[in-house]
Scaffold this motif. Structure first.
Motif, PDB file in Angstrom:
ATOM      1  N   MET A  90       1.044  -1.089  -0.065  1.00 41.77           N
ATOM      2  CA  MET A  90       0.148   0.108  -0.256  1.00 41.77           C
ATOM      3  C   MET A  90       0.897   1.331  -0.031  1.00 41.77           C
ATOM      4  O   MET A  90       0.709   2.206  -0.800  1.00 41.77           O
ATOM      5  CB  MET A  90      -0.861   0.063   1.289  1.00 41.77           C
ATOM      6  N   VAL A  91       1.991   1.219   0.886  1.00 44.58           N
ATOM      7  CA  VAL A  91       2.713   2.424   0.930  1.00 44.58           C
ATOM      8  C   VAL A  91       3.461   2.649  -0.656  1.00 44.58           C
ATOM      9  O   VAL A  91       3.457   3.749  -0.957  1.00 44.58           O
ATOM     10  CB  VAL A  91       3.815   2.152   1.880  1.00 44.58           C
ATOM     11  N   THR A  92       4.143   1.530  -1.185  1.00 45.14           N
ATOM     12  CA  THR A  92       4.694   1.801  -2.515  1.00 45.14           C
ATOM     13  C   THR A  92       3.786   2.084  -3.673  1.00 45.14           C
ATOM     14  O   THR A  92       4.301   2.981  -4.337  1.00 45.14           O
ATOM     15  CB  THR A  92       5.498   0.344  -2.648  1.00 45.14           C
ATOM     16  N   LEU A  93       2.704   1.422  -3.536  1.00 45.24           N
ATOM     17  CA  LEU A  93       1.866   1.812  -4.615  1.00 45.24           C
ATOM     18  C   LEU A  93       1.309   3.306  -4.643  1.00 45.24           C
ATOM     19  O   LEU A  93       1.376   3.920  -5.679  1.00 45.24           O
ATOM     20  CB  LEU A  93       0.707   1.009  -4.577  1.00 45.24           C
ATOM     21  N   GLY A 103      -1.862   5.518 -15.883  1.00 40.67           N
ATOM     22  CA  GLY A 103      -1.694   4.742 -16.813  1.00 40.67           C
ATOM     23  C   GLY A 103      -0.544   3.602 -16.614  1.00 40.67           C
ATOM     24  O   GLY A 103      -0.526   2.528 -16.731  1.00 40.67           O
ATOM     25  N   THR A 104       0.706   4.425 -16.527  1.00 39.42           N
ATOM     26  CA  THR A 104       1.905   3.699 -16.208  1.00 39.42           C
ATOM     27  C   THR A 104       2.111   2.828 -15.227  1.00 39.42           C
ATOM     28  O   THR A 104       2.360   1.835 -15.252  1.00 39.42           O
ATOM     29  CB  THR A 104       3.049   4.747 -16.181  1.00 39.42           C
ATOM     30  N   ALA A 105       1.557   3.164 -14.143  1.00 43.96           N
ATOM     31  CA  ALA A 105       1.383   2.391 -12.738  1.00 43.96           C
ATOM     32  C   ALA A 105       0.502   1.272 -13.094  1.00 43.96           C
ATOM     33  O   ALA A 105       0.932   0.088 -12.533  1.00 43.96           O
ATOM     34  CB  ALA A 105       0.875   3.285 -11.581  1.00 43.96           C
ATOM     35  N   SER A 106      -0.488   1.466 -13.766  1.00 44.30           N
ATOM     36  CA  SER A 106      -1.449   0.302 -14.138  1.00 44.30           C
ATOM     37  C   SER A 106      -0.592  -0.907 -14.735  1.00 44.30           C
ATOM     38  O   SER A 106      -0.664  -2.145 -14.594  1.00 44.30           O
ATOM     39  CB  SER A 106      -2.617   0.432 -14.784  1.00 44.30           C
ATOM     40  N   MET A 107       0.105  -0.448 -15.629  1.00 43.09           N
ATOM     41  CA  MET A 107       0.720  -1.352 -16.562  1.00 43.09           C
ATOM     42  C   MET A 107       1.686  -2.323 -15.705  1.00 43.09           C
ATOM     43  O   MET A 107       1.943  -3.302 -15.886  1.00 43.09           O
ATOM     44  CB  MET A 107       1.523  -0.539 -17.551  1.00 43.09           C
ATOM     45  N   LEU A 163       9.073   1.668  -8.006  1.00 49.70           N
ATOM     46  CA  LEU A 163       8.249   1.624  -6.789  1.00 49.70           C
ATOM     47  C   LEU A 163       6.981   0.701  -7.057  1.00 49.70           C
ATOM     48  O   LEU A 163       6.373  -0.120  -6.221  1.00 49.70           O
ATOM     49  CB  LEU A 163       7.843   2.858  -6.186  1.00 49.70           C
ATOM     50  N   CYS A 164       6.865   1.029  -8.291  1.00 44.94           N
ATOM     51  CA  CYS A 164       5.317   0.059  -8.833  1.00 44.94           C
ATOM     52  C   CYS A 164       5.636  -1.236  -8.928  1.00 44.94           C
ATOM     53  O   CYS A 164       5.245  -2.332  -8.774  1.00 44.94           O
ATOM     54  CB  CYS A 164       4.725   0.754 -10.073  1.00 44.94           C
ATOM     55  N   LEU A 165       7.135  -1.678  -9.493  1.00 47.53           N
ATOM     56  CA  LEU A 165       7.584  -2.910  -9.604  1.00 47.53           C
ATOM     57  C   LEU A 165       7.591  -3.460  -8.161  1.00 47.53           C
ATOM     58  O   LEU A 165       7.236  -4.900  -8.072  1.00 47.53           O
ATOM     59  CB  LEU A 165       8.796  -2.976 -10.193  1.00 47.53           C
ATOM     60  N   LEU A 166       7.925  -2.720  -7.222  1.00 45.10           N
ATOM     61  CA  LEU A 166       8.086  -3.330  -5.890  1.00 45.10           C
ATOM     62  C   LEU A 166       6.722  -3.659  -5.256  1.00 45.10           C
ATOM     63  O   LEU A 166       6.551  -4.654  -4.557  1.00 45.10           O
ATOM     64  CB  LEU A 166       8.744  -2.289  -4.865  1.00 45.10           C
TER      65      LEU A 166
END
Length: 338
Positions: A90-93, A103-107, A163-166
């Motif tokens: 939750m924190v990293t997202l 959009g990039t985060a969703s991908m 961060l999104c990968l994490l």
């Protein structure tokens, strides 16, 4: 040709399918609420506020239903899933979505179901049917199309991508850790104590949350509370209920419905009219989930010699343990709305 045993299996799976549907619907609605709450609250404060609200609801339900502590065998999975999924994810997202566009985060985050399928095969000894692989490939392509159609790559930062990968990795590890815990404890127990673990992990953000509440608009605080009660307390419980009744890989593929639902909700709630490319991506997501979940029979249990290191034999449970399916303590959902 559909046999009577196939039909019986599908009837037995309907509770799990319905529970998974509630989870993905609520997680999709969370993205709309995060837009409002994220403007007023920093990533750590938003995660802590959301988890505090969820913990209060879950503990209250446990007290009313007199749900006790989980068995000792369930605690390793509860603690790990609570720390990495309820806490780190939750924190990293929240942080990652500040560094890159939605959009990039969703991908990037949609790598998560693929990681779940791979880790479940390696660590849980689950199968990887070809239809599941094909369906996930179609859904991931659809999520990528939705992301490309709504992304702003020029403003994406390397930190945000990392961060999104994490976040995707934390999500996958959390699901894999939760699966063995559900062999020993019910869905409500696992969700409640994992949520409490995540809350404890986020306590360092207490001062930030206290300082931000007075300046935050009421709508942002209400959205934070909504995130805690529905997409966290309710959705994570229904998810655990479904996970106890299906494979992690197959259930993970179900979350590819989320991008399509987010597009629809943004259209209805925020008047954001999607373009043809976005609609096509959403359709691909739904088609892939249909192939992954409903295109084949459930995989048979793997032989013990092929099982992963986290797989356990049912006979290892202590004598006198309850024989009802794990997760049967799911609370009744009233009026409902990641």
């Amino acid at each position: 040709m559909t046999t009577s045993s196939d039909a019986g299996t599908r009837r037995q799976n309907w509770p799990a399918i319905a529970a998974a549907g509630i989870s993905v619907l609520l997680w999709a609605s969370a993205f709309v609420s995060i837009r409002s709450a994220g403007e007023a609250y920093s990533p750590g404060a938003l995660a802590l506020g959301r988890l505090l609200a969820a913990s209060l609801v879950l503990v209250a339900i446990c007290l009313v239903r007199r749900v006790g502590l989980p068995p000792r065998a369930a605690w390793p999975g509860i603690l790990l899933s609570g720390a990495v999924w309820f806490g780190a994810y939750m924190v990293t997202l929240n942080w990652g979505e500040r560094e890159v566009d939605a959009g990039t985060a969703s991908m990037i985050v949609n790598v998560g179901p693929i990681l779940i399928a791979l880790l479940s095969r390696r660590l849980l000894g689950e199968g990887l049917p070809r239809r599941l692989v094909a369906g996930m490939a179609v859904s991931f392509a659809g999520a990528a199309v939705v992301g490309v159609s709504t992304s702003d790559a020029e403003n994406a930062s390397a930190l945000g991508v990392a961060l999104c990968l994490l976040a995707a990795l934390s999500y996958a590890v959390g699901v894999i850790a939760q699966k063995p815990a559900l062999r020993h404890a019910g869905a409500l127990q696992v969700t409640t104590f994992a949520c409490l673990t995540g809350t404890l992990a986020c306590l360092p953000f207490t001062g930030v949350l206290i300082s931000e509440v007075p300046d935050a608009p009421g709508s942002a605080t209400l959205n934070m509370l909504y995130l805690g009660v529905f997409p966290t307390a309710l959705a994570f419980t229904t998810w655990a209920f479904a996970l106890a009744r299906t494979t992690a890989g197959r259930l993970g593929a179900t979350t590819y419905v989320v991008p399509a639902l987010v597009v629809l909700m943004a259209w209805l709630a925020l008047d954001e009219v999607p373009g043809p490319l976005t609609l096509a991506g959403g359709a691909l997501c739904l088609a892939g989930v249909a192939v992954a979940r409903y295109g084949s029979r459930p995989a048979p249990p793997s032989p013990r010699e092929n099982a992963g290191p986290l797989a356990e034999e049912p006979a290892e449970e202590p004598a006198g343990a309850r024989t009802a399916p794990a997760g049967s303590d799911l609370p009744q959902a009233g009026g409902q709305g990641r």
